[in-house]
Design a protein around this motif. Structure first.
Motif: not given
Length: 123
Positions: A64-71, A73-74, A77-80
């Protein structure tokens, strides 16, 4: 002689009682040992179960922590692109505002010069 018979009978009875007591003590000892071994087995299984549960919980949390980090990060990236567009828009607005303030200041300067007779029109 009766005294010897009574004494012999008493000794025999005492020996029988001692023998029965030893047998009962052995039985209690055996039962206690069986109970202790059973408890040890139960404790061992419970400890193993707790360890497995802990491992599963750790894996779940890690996943779950890995999934949260990935989200996250996404999302970053989409906010840039939006952030860049916002910066560009802000820069354009600031430039326009700066030009307007400059023009207004120039107009005010020209008006003062014209009022005091120092303007181009008054020459």
């Amino acid at each position: 002689m009766a005294s010897r018979e009574t004494k012999g009978q008493a000794e025999e009875k005492a020996n029988q009682t001692m023998g029965a007591t030893r047998e009962k003590a052995e039985a209690v000892k055996d039962k206690t040992q069986e109970t202790a071994e059973g408890a040890k087995g139960i404790t061992s299984r419970a400890a193993q179960s707790v360890k497995e549960s802990k491992d599963q919980t750790g894996s779940y949390l890690s996943e779950k922590t890995g999934a949260a980090k990935e989200k996250a990060s996404e999302a970053a990236e989409s906010a840039k692109p939006k952030d860049q567009a916002g910066k560009e828009k802000s820069a354009g607005i600031l430039q326009q505002t700066g030009e307007r303030v400059k023009n207004m200041a120039q107009s005010a300067t020209d008006a003062v010069k014209n009022t005091v007779g120092m303007g181009k029109d008054g020459e």
